[in-house]
Design a protein around this motif. Structure first.
Motif, mmCIF file in Angstrom:
data_model
loop_
_atom_site.group_PDB
_atom_site.id
_atom_site.type_symbol
_atom_site.label_atom_id
_atom_site.label_comp_id
_atom_site.label_asym_id
_atom_site.label_seq_id
_atom_site.Cartn_x
_atom_site.Cartn_y
_atom_site.Cartn_z
ATOM 1 N N THR A 73 -5.757 -21.965 10.401
ATOM 2 C CA THR A 73 -7.031 -21.245 10.380
ATOM 3 C C THR A 73 -6.821 -19.780 10.738
ATOM 4 N N VAL A 74 -5.976 -19.503 11.733
ATOM 5 C CA VAL A 74 -5.676 -18.119 12.099
ATOM 6 C C VAL A 74 -4.967 -17.421 10.933
ATOM 7 N N LEU A 75 -4.025 -18.114 10.279
ATOM 8 C CA LEU A 75 -3.338 -17.522 9.122
ATOM 9 C C LEU A 75 -4.328 -17.171 8.010
ATOM 10 N N LEU A 76 -5.290 -18.061 7.765
ATOM 11 C CA LEU A 76 -6.323 -17.781 6.763
ATOM 12 C C LEU A 76 -7.111 -16.530 7.145
ATOM 13 N N SER A 77 -7.440 -16.410 8.434
ATOM 14 C CA SER A 77 -8.190 -15.234 8.892
ATOM 15 C C SER A 77 -7.389 -13.954 8.689
ATOM 16 N N LEU A 78 -6.079 -14.026 8.891
ATOM 17 C CA LEU A 78 -5.222 -12.855 8.706
ATOM 18 C C LEU A 78 -5.144 -12.449 7.236
ATOM 19 N N VAL A 79 -5.055 -13.434 6.348
ATOM 20 C CA VAL A 79 -4.997 -13.146 4.914
ATOM 21 C C VAL A 79 -6.275 -12.434 4.462
ATOM 22 N N VAL A 80 -7.423 -12.929 4.903
ATOM 23 C CA VAL A 80 -8.702 -12.308 4.549
ATOM 24 C C VAL A 80 -8.777 -10.890 5.124
ATOM 25 N N THR A 81 -8.297 -10.707 6.364
ATOM 26 C CA THR A 81 -8.315 -9.392 7.005
ATOM 27 C C THR A 81 -7.427 -8.404 6.259
ATOM 28 N N VAL A 82 -6.240 -8.845 5.879
ATOM 29 C CA VAL A 82 -5.322 -7.980 5.123
ATOM 30 C C VAL A 82 -5.958 -7.549 3.802
ATOM 31 N N LEU A 83 -6.607 -8.470 3.120
ATOM 32 C CA LEU A 83 -7.275 -8.140 1.861
ATOM 33 C C LEU A 83 -8.373 -7.094 2.088
ATOM 34 N N SER A 84 -9.101 -7.226 3.194
ATOM 35 C CA SER A 84 -10.179 -6.272 3.491
ATOM 36 C C SER A 84 -9.633 -4.866 3.735
ATOM 37 N N LEU A 85 -8.426 -4.771 4.272
ATOM 38 C CA LEU A 85 -7.806 -3.470 4.539
ATOM 39 C C LEU A 85 -7.187 -2.863 3.280
#
Length: 386
Positions: A73-85
């Motif tokens: 779940t944390v990895l998924l959150s990081l992927v979404v965050t990276v995409l937002s940046l």
């Protein structure tokens, strides 16, 4: 704690730094406002949009963790965050920034809900409180360097990069990718979930318990004041002192510097003082800050007010959160999801502040935050006196 888990704490702490990326929305919305010539009410849609997603995703994320585990779940959150940046590096049209800030909010909602439980898994119950406190300190580092990175990008970055203040996104993007890869290759052993996971209805029914509902509103006010100060402090300096945005951006860093100091010292004061006593001190500091921000026209007074709200607001979340958890120890997972959902306050406050500031200047925005401070005074009676 196993040797593997000892090594895992390093990438997990880096995740807290990535969690702090959400606080770039304050200074970024000011630059977007200036670049696109937006009104305050329109520009404040950006921080509001970021925190709107906590209302939608907090409880579902808790349920997702039961299915795929905390690390995934944390990895998924990081992927979404990276995409937002990544998205703002290709342009800063209104639509582009709306999508970027939406994804930043979704990623942060996933991360806020799942990262603290992952710390519990890594620590195996040892020194959890102090580890979480240090994690908040790491998060605050990202929060208060964001305005400096934006200012540097706006004034001194290499023109050939073409990102101006948006070089902030590029720097955080590199850190986010590194964190994602590091956590992905780090083995973390998780215990299987015992018993039947709670349903949506069962989670939301807990809001019928007065202390849970009042703590939920307390967290909404805390986050509303946090995001509100982050967004509005530079505008106050520009309005009353005639500063440029690049100079006024220091106000956001000043706020987070004192919030960081509050996080570090708050853990000590909460051990030597009653929680009720420290909460009263914190809210009084915030009330004095609102007076300074409303009436102040001198630089020293405005800076003092920003520092006061930074320190005063730094531990309100943890005290409201702990009060709710201690009231219902048998439902801590469900209560945790609801408390994180309270971060939705970061949507409501900036929207109202934008309309008020368009109507009567930045003093109107301060009045909206002052309402949140008044509520926190009423919350004092919910805290234990012992």
């Amino acid at each position: 704690m196993s040797k593997t888990n000892k090594m895992a704490i390093v990438p997990v702490m880096l995740c807290f730094f990535c969690m702090g990326f959400v606080d770039l929305v304050g200074i970024a919305s000011n630059y977007v406002k200036e670049d696109l010539s937006l009104s305050d009410s329109v520009a404040n849609v950006f921080p509001s949009l970021v925190f709107f997603w906590f209302l939608i995703f907090s409880v579902p994320t808790g349920m997702l963790m039961n299915k795929i585990g905390r690390k995934k779940t944390v990895l998924l959150s990081l992927v979404v965050t990276v995409l937002s940046l990544l998205i703002p590096l290709f342009g800063e049209s209104f639509g582009t920034m709306l999508v970027a800030f939406s994804l930043l909010g979704i990623g942060n909602a996933l991360m806020q809900t799942s990262l603290n439980p992952l710390v519990s898994t890594v620590m195996g119950g040892g020194n959890l409180a102090s580890t979480l406190t240090f994690g908040q300190f790491v998060k605050a580092i990202a929060s208060f360097i964001a305005p400096y990175l934006a200012m540097w990008g706006a004034t001194k970055a290499i023109p050939e990069l073409g990102y101006d203040w948006r070089i902030l996104f590029l720097i955080f993007l590199v850190v986010g990718v590194l964190c994602t890869l590091w956590l992905f290759v780090t083995p973390i052993q998780e215990q299987p979930i015992e018993g039947r996971p709670s349903t949506f209805v069962e989670c939301f029914k807990l809001l019928g318990t007065p202390i849970v509902l009042l703590s939920f509103f307390g967290i909404m006010c805390h986050v509303g004041i946090d995001v509100g100060t982050n967004t509005t402090a530079p505008k106050i300096l520009m309005e009353r002192l005639g500063m440029t945005l690049n100079d006024a951006a220091f106000a956001t860093s000043l706020y987070f510097i004192f919030r960081t100091i509050g996080c570090l010292t708050g853990s000590f004061f909460l051990r030597v003082l009653r929680m009720r006593t420290f909460f009263i001190i914190s809210v009084v500091m915030m009330a004095l800050s609102m007076c300074g921000l409303f009436f102040g026209h001198e630089k020293w007074m405005l800076y003092t007010a920003i520092a006061l709200v930074g320190y005063g607001n730094s531990n309100v979340f943890s005290m409201c959160f702990a009060t709710a958890l201690e009231a219902m120890p048998q439902k801590q997972n469900e209560v945790s999801g609801l408390m994180i959902m309270g971060l939705f306050g970061g949507t409501i406050f900036p929207l109202l502040m934008g309309f008020m500031s368009d109507a009567m200047g930045q003093a109107g925005a301060v009045l909206v935050m002052a309402v949140g401070v008044v509520y926190l005074f009423t919350y004092i009676k919910q805290l234990k006196t012992a």
